[in-house]
Design a protein around this motif. Sequence first.
Motif, PDB file in Angstrom:
ATOM      1  N   ARG A 413       0.850  -1.198   0.000  1.00  0.00           N
ATOM      2  CA  ARG A 413       0.000   0.000   0.000  1.00  0.00           C
ATOM      3  C   ARG A 413       0.884   1.247   0.000  1.00  0.00           C
ATOM      4  O   ARG A 413       0.720   2.157   0.789  1.00  0.00           O
ATOM      5  CB  ARG A 413      -0.920  -0.027   1.228  1.00  0.00           C
ATOM      6  CG  ARG A 413      -1.933  -1.177   1.164  1.00  0.00           C
ATOM      7  CD  ARG A 413      -2.459  -1.579   2.529  1.00  0.00           C
ATOM      8  NE  ARG A 413      -3.115  -0.515   3.237  1.00  0.00           N
ATOM      9  CZ  ARG A 413      -3.606  -0.624   4.476  1.00  0.00           C
ATOM     10  NH1 ARG A 413      -3.471  -1.773   5.134  1.00  0.00           N
ATOM     11  NH2 ARG A 413      -4.206   0.392   5.062  1.00  0.00           N
ATOM     12  N   SER A 414       1.833   1.242  -0.922  1.00  0.00           N
ATOM     13  CA  SER A 414       2.822   2.320  -0.964  1.00  0.00           C
ATOM     14  C   SER A 414       2.208   3.684  -1.184  1.00  0.00           C
ATOM     15  O   SER A 414       2.783   4.704  -0.762  1.00  0.00           O
ATOM     16  CB  SER A 414       3.844   2.036  -2.074  1.00  0.00           C
ATOM     17  OG  SER A 414       4.636   0.915  -1.760  1.00  0.00           O
ATOM     18  N   GLU A 415       1.049   3.734  -1.815  1.00  0.00           N
ATOM     19  CA  GLU A 415       0.409   5.024  -2.066  1.00  0.00           C
ATOM     20  C   GLU A 415      -0.036   5.707  -0.767  1.00  0.00           C
ATOM     21  O   GLU A 415      -0.306   6.909  -0.749  1.00  0.00           O
ATOM     22  CB  GLU A 415      -0.789   4.859  -3.007  1.00  0.00           C
ATOM     23  CG  GLU A 415      -1.956   4.079  -2.447  1.00  0.00           C
ATOM     24  CD  GLU A 415      -1.778   2.563  -2.503  1.00  0.00           C
ATOM     25  OE1 GLU A 415      -2.678   1.840  -2.028  1.00  0.00           O
ATOM     26  OE2 GLU A 415      -0.728   2.106  -3.034  1.00  0.00           O
ATOM     27  N   GLU A 416      -0.088   4.954   0.347  1.00  0.00           N
ATOM     28  CA  GLU A 416      -0.499   5.527   1.630  1.00  0.00           C
ATOM     29  C   GLU A 416       0.693   5.996   2.472  1.00  0.00           C
ATOM     30  O   GLU A 416       0.516   6.699   3.468  1.00  0.00           O
ATOM     31  CB  GLU A 416      -1.294   4.489   2.432  1.00  0.00           C
ATOM     32  CG  GLU A 416      -2.582   4.025   1.756  1.00  0.00           C
ATOM     33  CD  GLU A 416      -3.296   2.960   2.566  1.00  0.00           C
ATOM     34  OE1 GLU A 416      -3.267   3.045   3.811  1.00  0.00           O
ATOM     35  OE2 GLU A 416      -3.861   2.031   1.961  1.00  0.00           O
ATOM     36  N   THR A 417       1.889   5.606   2.086  1.00  0.00           N
ATOM     37  CA  THR A 417       3.067   5.858   2.923  1.00  0.00           C
ATOM     38  C   THR A 417       3.337   7.344   3.120  1.00  0.00           C
ATOM     39  O   THR A 417       3.603   7.806   4.235  1.00  0.00           O
ATOM     40  CB  THR A 417       4.306   5.181   2.297  1.00  0.00           C
ATOM     41  OG1 THR A 417       4.077   3.767   2.259  1.00  0.00           O
ATOM     42  CG2 THR A 417       5.557   5.486   3.112  1.00  0.00           C
ATOM     43  N   GLU A 418       3.264   8.112   2.055  1.00  0.00           N
ATOM     44  CA  GLU A 418       3.654   9.518   2.104  1.00  0.00           C
ATOM     45  C   GLU A 418       2.862  10.299   3.153  1.00  0.00           C
ATOM     46  O   GLU A 418       3.423  11.147   3.860  1.00  0.00           O
ATOM     47  CB  GLU A 418       3.471  10.149   0.726  1.00  0.00           C
ATOM     48  CG  GLU A 418       4.097  11.518   0.584  1.00  0.00           C
ATOM     49  CD  GLU A 418       3.998  12.030  -0.850  1.00  0.00           C
ATOM     50  OE1 GLU A 418       5.021  12.495  -1.371  1.00  0.00           O
ATOM     51  OE2 GLU A 418       2.895  11.953  -1.433  1.00  0.00           O
ATOM     52  N   ALA A 444       8.656   4.148  -1.208  1.00  0.00           N
ATOM     53  CA  ALA A 444       7.279   3.960  -1.677  1.00  0.00           C
ATOM     54  C   ALA A 444       7.129   4.476  -3.104  1.00  0.00           C
ATOM     55  O   ALA A 444       6.512   3.820  -3.958  1.00  0.00           O
ATOM     56  CB  ALA A 444       6.309   4.669  -0.737  1.00  0.00           C
ATOM     57  N   LYS A 445       7.694   5.631  -3.384  1.00  0.00           N
ATOM     58  CA  LYS A 445       7.610   6.203  -4.733  1.00  0.00           C
ATOM     59  C   LYS A 445       8.361   5.333  -5.742  1.00  0.00           C
ATOM     60  O   LYS A 445       7.886   5.113  -6.870  1.00  0.00           O
ATOM     61  CB  LYS A 445       8.179   7.620  -4.731  1.00  0.00           C
ATOM     62  CG  LYS A 445       7.387   8.629  -3.906  1.00  0.00           C
ATOM     63  CD  LYS A 445       5.987   8.820  -4.468  1.00  0.00           C
ATOM     64  CE  LYS A 445       5.235   9.902  -3.686  1.00  0.00           C
ATOM     65  NZ  LYS A 445       3.844  10.066  -4.198  1.00  0.00           N
ATOM     66  N   LEU A 448       6.440   2.347  -6.619  1.00  0.00           N
ATOM     67  CA  LEU A 448       5.263   2.706  -7.415  1.00  0.00           C
ATOM     68  C   LEU A 448       5.636   3.101  -8.846  1.00  0.00           C
ATOM     69  O   LEU A 448       4.758   3.354  -9.668  1.00  0.00           O
ATOM     70  CB  LEU A 448       4.504   3.855  -6.746  1.00  0.00           C
ATOM     71  CG  LEU A 448       3.727   3.515  -5.471  1.00  0.00           C
ATOM     72  CD1 LEU A 448       3.249   4.798  -4.786  1.00  0.00           C
ATOM     73  CD2 LEU A 448       2.535   2.604  -5.767  1.00  0.00           C
TER      74      LEU A 448
END
Length: 537
Positions: A413-418, A444-445, A448
Amino acid sequence: MRYLFEEYAFDTDRRELHLGDGVIPLAPQVFDLLLYLIRNRERVVSKEELTNAIWNGRAVTDAALTTRLRVARSAIGDSGEEQRLIKTLPRKGWRFVGLVREAQTPAAAALTADFTDESFQNITRAPNGGTMSISRATPRLSIVVLPFANIGGDPEQDYFVDGVTESLTTDLSRISGSFVIARNTAFTFKGKAVNVKQVGHELCVRYVLEGSVQRGGNRLRVNVQLIDSETGNHLWAERFEKPVADLFDTQDEIVSRLANTLNAQLIQVEARRAGHLSHPDAMDLYFQGWACENNGTTAEYMTQAESFFDQALALDPGNIEALVGSARVKAAFGANLMGDDWTAHFVAAEAILIKALSLAPNHARAHSVLGLVRSMTNRAVQGIAECERALALDHNLADAHAFIGLAKFFLGRSEETEAHIYEALRLSPRDNNAYRWFMFAGLAKLFLGADLEAAAWMRRSIEANRNHPVPHYYLAAALALLGSLREARAAAQAAVVLNPTFTLRRYRARVASDHPAYLAGRERACEGMRIAGVPEG
């Protein structure tokens, strides 16, 4: 007075909530809210009563009140769904429904509330029976937060400025090994011109924190300085401005930023003091270890930190802070691939943390580091739960927010990391660990496929701390995938200088998650590093 309910003891003299032998930290407004509900437990308390009693009748948003009620419930093991102790009566208010017993606190506790045992070396009475003289040793990491000045003199802002002082006093008391003068004593200096050396002598503290708050329109300016009470020297100063939206949220953010920054500053100062001692004790060695750990995750710094923590534990095997520090270093060895036995480092770290938590179940940092260890060993869901527990114990623990962001990355769920990284930075924008957080966002980026953003985050990580090898490797991967081969090779060479043992073979061998999105991202990062010239091994 002590109010006893279930396994809890609510001490109104010390303004502490106890669970067993541990103390559950509470912000001043949350403490006052619980106290009012407990004292008026025979009836329903309305919103108007709470705002009058705790906020002196000033306007409070429903969201702010709900947030503090939620925190109060969480502190005593209750919830809005369960309502075992605090019951909500729709359109009427709230009532404390737990069974409460009252007990008087010993008189001695009140007399010694502001001093630890180490504060007193000798107590004598004059031969003629006159005034008692007390010889005290100044405790390490001892501090008083003087009431902040309300610049401009607007009496309507006094409650806000006093709230900053109170909350900061509470939050600083959570710093490992700290001794913080109680707010009741500190507030006797409000509005007075003080001599810092005299205050330090009278209260037997090493450090004095003073500050001011000035409001202009919808902006707040905060000035704060940390002073050595023995020399009068300024050790650290900070100024920042912030737009005001919700005053209570603004107050919480100001306090979190100051508490996190002061934590790091005080550890550095205490480590410097300890470095000059011929016979340091366990806590002196702990401060030195943590200061080394803060320098960066090269093998040299980690080995130095590990040595200090090991020496501390040799003197005091049950020292919780040294145990947590030792576990953090072992986790760093595993995370940064400083050897082929990375699994053994994590196993050792987890065992140490379990021991620490058996001795101190409510140690927030121990929970957060355990969350990191479990997240990096394919148990990210458990890792998130540990970090959430840490935040329930210490809402200032910015590291825990960042570790949750990393766990989401392992869960695909890398889109939630930031978003979690930004929350950590909101609480502690100049944190010693921010370089790690920047790397988490960059990872994360990268996974992705957002290579340009990944490179930007990795550069921020390197700028924040050039002694952390891993972001150099990931920067090399992102640049290679972008086609910037010359820059990618330069980044790879810088990485090898910091950690020459890192190889693609070792990187492939460490698998922190079995989620398909994570595994695909690893292969992509590995290909980028290969193109950049990272050794195969």
